[in-house]
Design an enzyme around this catalytic site. Structure first.
Site, PDB file in Angstrom:
ATOM      1  N   GLU A 171       0.790  -1.238   0.000  1.00 20.36           N
ATOM      2  CA  GLU A 171       0.000   0.000   0.000  1.00 20.36           C
ATOM      3  C   GLU A 171       0.824   1.292   0.000  1.00 20.36           C
ATOM      4  O   GLU A 171       0.746   2.091   0.930  1.00 20.36           O
ATOM      5  CB  GLU A 171      -0.944   0.007   1.215  1.00 20.36           C
ATOM      6  N   GLU A 276      -6.318 -10.702  -1.537  1.00 23.46           N
ATOM      7  CA  GLU A 276      -7.164 -10.661  -0.330  1.00 23.46           C
ATOM      8  C   GLU A 276      -8.623 -10.594  -0.773  1.00 23.46           C
ATOM      9  O   GLU A 276      -9.323  -9.625  -0.494  1.00 23.46           O
ATOM     10  CB  GLU A 276      -6.805  -9.436   0.524  1.00 23.46           C
TER      11      GLU A 276
HETATM   12  C1  GLA Z   1      -5.063  -4.827   4.493  1.00 22.10           C
HETATM   13  C2  GLA Z   1      -3.741  -5.503   4.729  1.00 22.10           C
HETATM   14  C3  GLA Z   1      -3.919  -6.870   5.318  1.00 22.10           C
HETATM   15  C4  GLA Z   1      -4.941  -6.903   6.428  1.00 22.10           C
HETATM   16  C5  GLA Z   1      -6.213  -6.384   5.881  1.00 22.10           C
HETATM   17  C6  GLA Z   1      -7.279  -6.620   6.898  1.00 22.10           C
HETATM   18  O1  GLA Z   1      -5.670  -5.223   3.339  1.00 22.10           O
HETATM   19  O2  GLA Z   1      -2.961  -5.652   3.562  1.00 22.10           O
HETATM   20  O3  GLA Z   1      -2.712  -7.289   5.842  1.00 22.10           O
HETATM   21  O4  GLA Z   1      -4.513  -6.143   7.524  1.00 22.10           O
HETATM   22  O5  GLA Z   1      -6.001  -5.038   5.535  1.00 22.10           O
HETATM   23  O6  GLA Z   1      -7.416  -7.996   7.189  1.00 22.10           O
END
Ligand code: GLA
Length: 386
Positions: A171, A276
């Site tokens: 990020e 994710e």
């Molecule tokens: C972000 C982070 C992850 C995690 C999510 C919440 O996407 O990259 O590591 O902390 O938030 O689960």
């Protein structure tokens, strides 16, 4: 009696066509048989020839035997949710705590699963000592670079040959395409990113290096990310994969934006991963970030405490289907898709952005049983044999 029921169910179920079976969801026909039948083939095995199928993973899952069994059966790659983050691995300057990461890596080796090291350098989950010296003032650039180098060398060095690849930086780019003004950026400058990848490449030359971010559906953020990766490549760095997180809503973002991100990133000569993936079914509540549901109108913000209504589950399944349609169409560009939660119950979406809600963001329910989304994905796979 039960045996007879199972037999009958099995017979009537098998008489249906594949399409009928998937359209109906098996739990509507005879839940026990459905789950028994499906138990035979690991979910990830259906993706063979396309991409790896992973899950987010937390050591505490190991306390739940059913969940553990479900994870090791259905997923081939584990991304630790938090264990590799800076504040957990190096809570005090120079003193490392590998108890959680060792646990993950050991169990993954035993179960023959790949591990993704998530993440080395990020804006949050950093210990309080990291950016300020004993005098309470910001560290110097040189000092912070040394800390970064030591951290990356120590962590990656420990798991050389055991962790397949690393989200080196997480990020770094904002929605408007500017660099995120994290403490790393503020103290070191823009080249903190370059330095992190250089240290990582030195620390374990065999490891795959990834960049991970959310919101790459937005054009400005995508373009800025492409530029950033190009710069790293111009410096001779081999970025193996760019991951986009994929925390989706039922109606956001458009799949065409998802597709654009895959295509544009892949033009850089990198693989793409969805790192994710989840699909929340709850109403957006960003304006109440970090509040508890107890402080809000539960009727409005937590509508499914009694269970997930069929029509909403169907909408979610349609959403997963359209996303996987795109992913399978581009599967030669995609190295891995990681479902962020192995089931609805342990998904972070139950507590984000508002704490204490009941979400249903995963493909498996709270008892690790398949949901409609699973069947939609399976049908697609059946029609997309590599
Ligand atoms: C972000 C982070 C992850 C995690 C999510 C919440 O996407 O990259 O590591 O902390 O938030 O689960």
């Amino acid at each position: 009696m039960l045996l007879r029921y199972l037999l009958l169910c099995s017979l009537s179920y098998n008489l249906l066509s594949y399409e009928q079976k998937t359209a109906k969801t098996k739990s509507e026909i005879c839940p026990e048989v459905t789950q028994v039948n499906l138990a035979a083939v690991p979910f990830y095995a259906h993706f063979k020839g396309h991409f790896q199928l992973g899950t987010g993973f937390t050591p505490s899952y190991l306390k739940d035997q059913d969940l553990t069994r479900h994870i090791f059966k259905n997923f081939s790659s584990l991304t630790s949710e938090n264990a590799f983050k800076f504040s957990i691995v190096q809570p005090h300057h120079g003193s490392f705590d590998f108890s959680q990461t060792d646990l993950i890596v050991d169990v993954a080796q035993k179960e023959k699963k790949e591990v993704v090291g998530h993440t080395l350098i990020w804006e949050t989950m950093n210990p309080s000592w990291l950016f300020k010296g004993a005098d309470g003032k910001d560290r110097s650039r040189q000092e912070l670079l040394k800390i970064m180098k030591d951290h990356i060398f120590t962590v990656m060095g420990r798991y050389r040959g055991k962790v397949k690849g690393w989200d080196v930086v997480n990020e770094a780019i904002m929605k408007d395409g500017t660099y995120r003004e994290s403490d790393w950026y503020r103290i070191i400058g823009e080249d903190y990113i370059l330095k992190a990848y250089q240290f990582a490449a030195e620390a374990d030359p065999e490891a795959e290096l990834y960049y991970n971010d959310y919101g790459l559906y937005g054009e400005k953020k995508l373009l800025a990310t492409v530029e950033m990766i190009k710069k790293l490549q111009e410096q001779g760095l081999n970025i193996h994969t760019v991951g986009f997180q994929g925390h989706l809503m039922l109606n956001w973002p458009a799949v065409s934006d998802l597709e654009r991100a895959i295509v544009e990133l892949n033009k850089l000569g990198v693989m793409v991963a969805v790192t994710e993936l989840d699909v929340t079914v709850l109403p957006g509540a960003w304006e109440h970030l970090n509040k508890s549901i107890k402080e809000l109108d539960s009727h409005k913000y937590n509508p499914y405490i009694g269970g997930l209504p069929m029509d909403v589950e169907k909408k979610q399944a349609d959403r997963y289907r359209e996303v996987f349609e795109v992913l399978l169409r581009h599967s030669e560009k995609i190295s891995r898709v990681t479902l962020w939660a192995p089931n609805d119950g342990v998904s972070w979406m139950n507590d984000f952005p508002v704490r204490g809600r009941r979400d249903y963001a995963a493909v498996f329910d709270r008892k690790n049983r398949v949901k409609k989304s699973y069947f939609e994905i399976l049908t697609l796979l059946k029609n997309n044999n590599p």
